[in-house]
Each structure stands twice: as C-alpha cells, then as structure tokens.
Design a protein around this motif. Structure first.
Motif: not given
Length: 301
Positions: A152-177
C-alpha cells in the motif's frame, strides 16, 4: 543512594502508582481506561521497558533515576491532568508504537479495527494500492495501514504543519519513507487529480457542548483537532461533499464522527450510511462506497 532494604521493585512501583491514581480525579481515555493499566504503562516507560513486558519484570529493582522519573510523571499526570502519552512520548495504535506529543491528538480510534480487518467486508474493489489518511495528525492511521499492507502507498494530509512534522517523525520511525508521504492540505485542496482506493478519516468532530464539557486531559491536546462547530459536523460536511471526486469507482470512504453520529443522520436523512460495529468498543464510524457517494451527490452538496 538506595540500599538493598529500601530498593523497590517494578511491581512495588506499579502498585504504588496505581493507588495514587485511584485516589486522584484523573480521566482515562488516552490509551487506557483504568488506573492499573495506566500505572503499568507509566512505570514500564519510566524504566525503559517494553509496554508488552511479561510478569518476569515485576521483581526487577527500580533505580533512583527511574524512581525519580516515575514521581515526576505521576505528579504531572495527577496535578495537571496531562495525558500519559504526552509524558512518556509514546502511544500505541493498532498494536504499533508511535511517537506522541502535543503537536497532535493522542492516537485513538476504532479505525484500527478497520485496518486490521483489511477493510472487509466494506471494501469490495481490487487489492487496494493507494490510501488517503485525511486529517492525519501524527499519522498513526495511515502508517498503521501501510504497516499492515506492504503493497500500500499512503498519503497523509493535514492542515497543521506541526502535526505533519510529527507524522514525518513517525514515518521515519517505521522506515516507511518510500511508501508514505505527507501533504499539507486543507482537506482535499492539495490533492487535485488524485484518486484513492480507500479514504480513512478521523477528523475533528466534537460538538460545541461536548467540547466545553470534556475532561481536563483533552484540553492539553490541540483544540483544532477536536472541535468542529456547533454540531460537530463542519468538517465532515466538507468531506462528504468532495470525497467522491478523489475515490476510484470502487473506492471506500470511512469516517469517524463519534458522538456526532446522531446529528449526521439528522442532517442527511436520505444518505444510507453504513454504521460499523466493533467487538472491542468504539462507535460513530460510517462507511460509504464511491457509488453511494455519487448517488447521494444532491443530498451531500
């Protein structure tokens, strides 16, 4: 220095923490629903032990540094009602550990069960290849979907840039870049021309009255992630009005609206919402397939 006689064990610390939580007025709703489970999570995290540790750890001694951390977290939890995941920096969703802090809501949603069921029996299309996590916050829903389906390819969207920064940290944590990306977007605004097999969304859906009455713990979370107008449906209305344009013909939309489900039914009496039932708790989640969304266009616009 603690001597051998004064040394407490993991088990002692959990029991003491549980007693203090029981005597307090904290609210449980951010990963646990009772003081014992909360105490277990707090103590294990303070002692750098896995959340799924077995009973063999209860006789392990608690060092001075760990004991101090337990005391500090417990004080913050009881006196300031800070949700435990914001103290430990960890939360679990769909059996997966995520980074958690005040940039986004603490992960919690019955959508975990939808992911774990592989969207059956609600999704009837070909093997899904693209999924959108709309209003993704820290990304737990979309990341869990990606981890449960390696294709599966996944797109995460949100209006809040701070929340998306945390999301990217979680993407990195799980090696899903390579399979999960973030897009800063006001709902579908930045996704023009894209289509998805499945759209999952846990948008803000708390109505004004419920928001005012929420326990103190929820007021530590970003308010834009909770409230959605007088009846809790401001954002859900926008999702319903546009979602069919971003779904494949066989696509599926699944949205959590919590206690606002009655208001949604009243607002759209002609729309045949499918309300999902969960064996392990949770409510207020509906599913609509792309065809039903298209057929309901007049009612939803």
């Amino acid at each position: 220095m603690q001597d051998d006689q004064s040394m407490i064990t993991i088990g002692d610390a959990i029991e003491d923490t549980c007693r203090q939580l029981e005597a307090s007025d904290v609210f449980y709703g951010h990963g646990t629903d009772n003081p014992w489970d909360e105490a277990v999570q707090l103590v294990l995290a303070a002692c750098s032990l896995p959340a799924d540790s077995d009973r063999s750890v209860i006789e392990q001694p608690v060092g001075e540094a760990e004991s101090g951390q337990i005391e500090r977290w417990l004080r913050e939890r009881i006196s300031k009602h800070v949700p435990l995941p914001y103290l430990t920096g960890k939360a679990w969703f769909a059996g997966i550990e995520f980074l958690s802090d005040a940039r986004a809501l603490v992960p919690r949603s019955p959508l975990a069960a939808v992911i774990q069921s592989a969207y059956a029996p609600w999704y009837a299309g070909p093997e899904p290849r693209r999924l959108l996590d709309l209003c993704a916050g820290g990304g737990s829903i979309g990341i869990a979907a990606a981890l449960h389906d390696p294709q599966l390819e996944v797109v995460l969207t949100d209006l809040d840039s701070a929340a998306l920064t945390l999301a990217r940290e979680n993407i990195d944590k799980h090696h899903l870049g390579g399979r999960v990306i973030t897009v800063e977007s006001d709902l579908f605004a930045a996704l023009e021309g894209q289509r998805f097999d499945i759209i999952l969304s846990n948008p803000p859906y708390v109505d004004a009255q419920d928001l005012a009455d929420m326990p103190m713990e929820y007021h530590h979370e970003p308010p834009q992630g909770l409230g959605s107008g007088a009846d809790g449906l401001d954002i859900t209305r926008k999702i319903l009005a546009s979602a069919s344009e971003y779904l494949q013909p066989w696509g599926l939309l699944v949205v959590e609206v919590g206690n606002s489900w009655e208001a949604l039914e009243a607002a759209y009496p002609s729309v045949p919402f499918t309300w999902l039932e969960f064996s392990e708790g949770g409510h207020g989640v509906f599913a609509l397939d792309a065809q039903t969304l298209q057929d309901s266009t007049a009612s939803l616009s």
